[in-house]
Design a protein around this motif. Structure first.
Motif, PDB file in Angstrom:
ATOM      1  N   VAL A  13     117.178  52.613   3.942  1.00 19.16           N
ATOM      2  CA  VAL A  13     115.841  52.160   4.330  1.00 19.16           C
ATOM      3  C   VAL A  13     114.784  53.040   3.680  1.00 19.16           C
ATOM      4  O   VAL A  13     113.806  52.534   3.110  1.00 19.16           O
ATOM      5  CB  VAL A  13     115.688  52.144   5.868  1.00 19.16           C
ATOM      6  CG1 VAL A  13     114.234  51.962   6.270  1.00 19.16           C
ATOM      7  CG2 VAL A  13     116.548  51.041   6.469  1.00 19.16           C
ATOM      8  N   ALA A  14     114.963  54.347   3.739  1.00 16.19           N
ATOM      9  CA  ALA A  14     113.996  55.271   3.130  1.00 16.19           C
ATOM     10  C   ALA A  14     113.905  55.050   1.620  1.00 16.19           C
ATOM     11  O   ALA A  14     112.805  55.040   1.055  1.00 16.19           O
ATOM     12  CB  ALA A  14     114.376  56.712   3.437  1.00 16.19           C
ATOM     13  N   HIS A  15     115.050  54.876   0.973  1.00 19.49           N
ATOM     14  CA  HIS A  15     115.077  54.632  -0.469  1.00 19.49           C
ATOM     15  C   HIS A  15     114.352  53.323  -0.804  1.00 19.49           C
ATOM     16  O   HIS A  15     113.547  53.259  -1.739  1.00 19.49           O
ATOM     17  CB  HIS A  15     116.522  54.594  -0.968  1.00 19.49           C
ATOM     18  CG  HIS A  15     116.655  54.354  -2.423  1.00 19.49           C
ATOM     19  ND1 HIS A  15     116.341  55.297  -3.377  1.00 19.49           N
ATOM     20  CD2 HIS A  15     117.054  53.254  -3.113  1.00 19.49           C
ATOM     21  CE1 HIS A  15     116.531  54.795  -4.579  1.00 19.49           C
ATOM     22  NE2 HIS A  15     116.974  53.557  -4.440  1.00 19.49           N
ATOM     23  N   SER A  16     114.611  52.287  -0.029  1.00 17.69           N
ATOM     24  CA  SER A  16     113.969  50.981  -0.260  1.00 17.69           C
ATOM     25  C   SER A  16     112.466  51.060  -0.054  1.00 17.69           C
ATOM     26  O   SER A  16     111.693  50.504  -0.833  1.00 17.69           O
ATOM     27  CB  SER A  16     114.565  49.927   0.673  1.00 17.69           C
ATOM     28  OG  SER A  16     115.926  49.733   0.389  1.00 17.69           O
ATOM     29  N   GLN A  17     112.052  51.755   0.991  1.00 14.87           N
ATOM     30  CA  GLN A  17     110.619  51.907   1.254  1.00 14.87           C
ATOM     31  C   GLN A  17     109.926  52.661   0.131  1.00 14.87           C
ATOM     32  O   GLN A  17     108.830  52.288  -0.300  1.00 14.87           O
ATOM     33  CB  GLN A  17     110.393  52.609   2.592  1.00 14.87           C
ATOM     34  CG  GLN A  17     110.696  51.730   3.781  1.00 14.87           C
ATOM     35  CD  GLN A  17     110.585  52.478   5.102  1.00 14.87           C
ATOM     36  OE1 GLN A  17     110.691  53.704   5.160  1.00 14.87           O
ATOM     37  NE2 GLN A  17     110.406  51.711   6.172  1.00 14.87           N
ATOM     38  N   ALA A  18     110.560  53.708  -0.367  1.00 13.29           N
ATOM     39  CA  ALA A  18     109.980  54.473  -1.474  1.00 13.29           C
ATOM     40  C   ALA A  18     109.849  53.597  -2.713  1.00 13.29           C
ATOM     41  O   ALA A  18     108.828  53.646  -3.414  1.00 13.29           O
ATOM     42  CB  ALA A  18     110.832  55.702  -1.768  1.00 13.29           C
ATOM     43  N   TYR A  19     110.881  52.790  -2.975  1.00 11.62           N
ATOM     44  CA  TYR A  19     110.829  51.895  -4.137  1.00 11.62           C
ATOM     45  C   TYR A  19     109.687  50.898  -3.993  1.00 11.62           C
ATOM     46  O   TYR A  19     108.925  50.677  -4.926  1.00 11.62           O
ATOM     47  CB  TYR A  19     112.162  51.169  -4.303  1.00 11.62           C
ATOM     48  CG  TYR A  19     112.141  50.197  -5.458  1.00 11.62           C
ATOM     49  CD1 TYR A  19     112.334  50.642  -6.753  1.00 11.62           C
ATOM     50  CD2 TYR A  19     111.894  48.841  -5.263  1.00 11.62           C
ATOM     51  CE1 TYR A  19     112.289  49.768  -7.829  1.00 11.62           C
ATOM     52  CE2 TYR A  19     111.849  47.957  -6.324  1.00 11.62           C
ATOM     53  CZ  TYR A  19     112.055  48.423  -7.599  1.00 11.62           C
ATOM     54  OH  TYR A  19     112.001  47.556  -8.658  1.00 11.62           O
ATOM     55  N   MET A  20     109.572  50.284  -2.832  1.00 12.10           N
ATOM     56  CA  MET A  20     108.532  49.283  -2.608  1.00 12.10           C
ATOM     57  C   MET A  20     107.135  49.900  -2.725  1.00 12.10           C
ATOM     58  O   MET A  20     106.224  49.270  -3.243  1.00 12.10           O
ATOM     59  CB  MET A  20     108.708  48.611  -1.250  1.00 12.10           C
ATOM     60  CG  MET A  20     109.996  47.802  -1.127  1.00 12.10           C
ATOM     61  SD  MET A  20     110.133  46.454  -2.315  1.00 12.10           S
ATOM     62  CE  MET A  20     108.970  45.314  -1.623  1.00 12.10           C
ATOM     63  N   GLN A  21     106.971  51.122  -2.254  1.00  9.25           N
ATOM     64  CA  GLN A  21     105.676  51.786  -2.351  1.00  9.25           C
ATOM     65  C   GLN A  21     105.317  52.114  -3.798  1.00  9.25           C
ATOM     66  O   GLN A  21     104.164  52.025  -4.193  1.00  9.25           O
ATOM     67  CB  GLN A  21     105.652  53.056  -1.502  1.00  9.25           C
ATOM     68  CG  GLN A  21     105.589  52.761  -0.021  1.00  9.25           C
ATOM     69  CD  GLN A  21     105.685  54.016   0.826  1.00  9.25           C
ATOM     70  OE1 GLN A  21     106.004  55.094   0.344  1.00  9.25           O
ATOM     71  NE2 GLN A  21     105.431  53.863   2.123  1.00  9.25           N
ATOM     72  N   SER A  22     106.307  52.451  -4.592  1.00  6.74           N
ATOM     73  CA  SER A  22     106.014  52.802  -5.984  1.00  6.74           C
ATOM     74  C   SER A  22     105.992  51.572  -6.895  1.00  6.74           C
ATOM     75  O   SER A  22     105.598  51.677  -8.055  1.00  6.74           O
ATOM     76  CB  SER A  22     107.020  53.829  -6.509  1.00  6.74           C
ATOM     77  OG  SER A  22     108.318  53.286  -6.519  1.00  6.74           O
ATOM     78  N   ASN A  23     106.388  50.413  -6.378  1.00  2.00           N
ATOM     79  CA  ASN A  23     106.395  49.163  -7.153  1.00  2.00           C
ATOM     80  C   ASN A  23     105.775  48.031  -6.336  1.00  2.00           C
ATOM     81  O   ASN A  23     106.465  47.092  -5.923  1.00  2.00           O
ATOM     82  CB  ASN A  23     107.835  48.796  -7.547  1.00  2.00           C
ATOM     83  CG  ASN A  23     108.447  49.812  -8.462  1.00  2.00           C
ATOM     84  OD1 ASN A  23     108.187  49.816  -9.647  1.00  2.00           O
ATOM     85  ND2 ASN A  23     109.257  50.696  -7.901  1.00  2.00           N
ATOM     86  N   PRO A  24     104.460  48.074  -6.097  1.00  5.49           N
ATOM     87  CA  PRO A  24     103.828  47.058  -5.243  1.00  5.49           C
ATOM     88  C   PRO A  24     103.907  45.643  -5.810  1.00  5.49           C
ATOM     89  O   PRO A  24     103.808  44.671  -5.072  1.00  5.49           O
ATOM     90  CB  PRO A  24     102.375  47.533  -5.130  1.00  5.49           C
ATOM     91  CG  PRO A  24     102.169  48.422  -6.309  1.00  5.49           C
ATOM     92  CD  PRO A  24     103.504  49.049  -6.599  1.00  5.49           C
ATOM     93  N   GLU A  25     104.161  45.515  -7.103  1.00  9.67           N
ATOM     94  CA  GLU A  25     104.275  44.181  -7.697  1.00  9.67           C
ATOM     95  C   GLU A  25     105.473  43.412  -7.149  1.00  9.67           C
ATOM     96  O   GLU A  25     105.475  42.173  -7.133  1.00  9.67           O
ATOM     97  CB  GLU A  25     104.336  44.255  -9.222  1.00  9.67           C
ATOM     98  CG  GLU A  25     105.579  44.902  -9.796  1.00  9.67           C
ATOM     99  CD  GLU A  25     105.538  46.426  -9.875  1.00  9.67           C
ATOM    100  OE1 GLU A  25     106.494  46.985 -10.447  1.00  9.67           O
ATOM    101  OE2 GLU A  25     104.592  47.048  -9.377  1.00  9.67           O
ATOM    102  N   VAL A  26     106.476  44.131  -6.647  1.00  8.16           N
ATOM    103  CA  VAL A  26     107.646  43.465  -6.061  1.00  8.16           C
ATOM    104  C   VAL A  26     107.224  42.698  -4.813  1.00  8.16           C
ATOM    105  O   VAL A  26     107.607  41.539  -4.618  1.00  8.16           O
ATOM    106  CB  VAL A  26     108.763  44.486  -5.736  1.00  8.16           C
ATOM    107  CG1 VAL A  26     109.911  43.829  -4.986  1.00  8.16           C
ATOM    108  CG2 VAL A  26     109.251  45.148  -7.006  1.00  8.16           C
ATOM    109  N   THR A  27     106.422  43.325  -3.972  1.00  8.16           N
ATOM    110  CA  THR A  27     105.943  42.664  -2.756  1.00  8.16           C
ATOM    111  C   THR A  27     105.128  41.432  -3.110  1.00  8.16           C
ATOM    112  O   THR A  27     105.300  40.369  -2.506  1.00  8.16           O
ATOM    113  CB  THR A  27     105.096  43.644  -1.918  1.00  8.16           C
ATOM    114  OG1 THR A  27     105.898  44.779  -1.597  1.00  8.16           O
ATOM    115  CG2 THR A  27     104.602  42.993  -0.643  1.00  8.16           C
TER     116      THR A  27
END
Length: 113
Positions: A13-27
């Motif tokens: 979960v922490a790894h996924s959250q960090a990825y999503m925060q550093s790659n907002p285009e995914v959201t």
């Protein structure tokens, strides 16, 4: 065992959250997809998803031909789509899927040159 599984889950979960925060285009990409799917409510969700995301691919430079990208795009097509694309190029439509993919990529490369 439960503690170890919980720790591993928390790490993911922490790894996924960090990825999503550093790659907002995914959201944004996922939100656009869900909005389109809910609006259109396609009968064949997988075909809709394929077409939606292929439409999102960045266009390649007009003066270059990327064989890897062309191959990937051709491999995604089903047999009927491959045959239709080959017919549009004036190519033979008889063969196995790998042969049709190769033939389509070669035809598109020849047309590009």
């Amino acid at each position: 065992i439960k503690r170890k599984m919980r720790e591993r889950s928390e790490e993911r979960v922490a790894h996924s959250q960090a990825y999503m925060q550093s790659n907002p285009e995914v959201t944004t990409l996922i939100a656009d997809f869900f909005e389109a799917a809910l609006t259109e409510q396609p009968a064949d969700f997988y075909v809709f998803a394929r077409d939606h995301f292929l439409g999102q691919m960045r266009p390649r430079e007009p003066e270059t031909f990327d064989v890897d990208t062309a191959t990937m795009e051709a491999e995604i097509l089903d047999i009927m789509e491959l045959k239709a694309a080959l017919e549009a190029c004036g190519e033979d439509i008889v063969g196995t899927k790998p042969e049709l993919v190769e033939r389509l990529v070669n035809a598109r490369w020849a047309a590009y040159e």
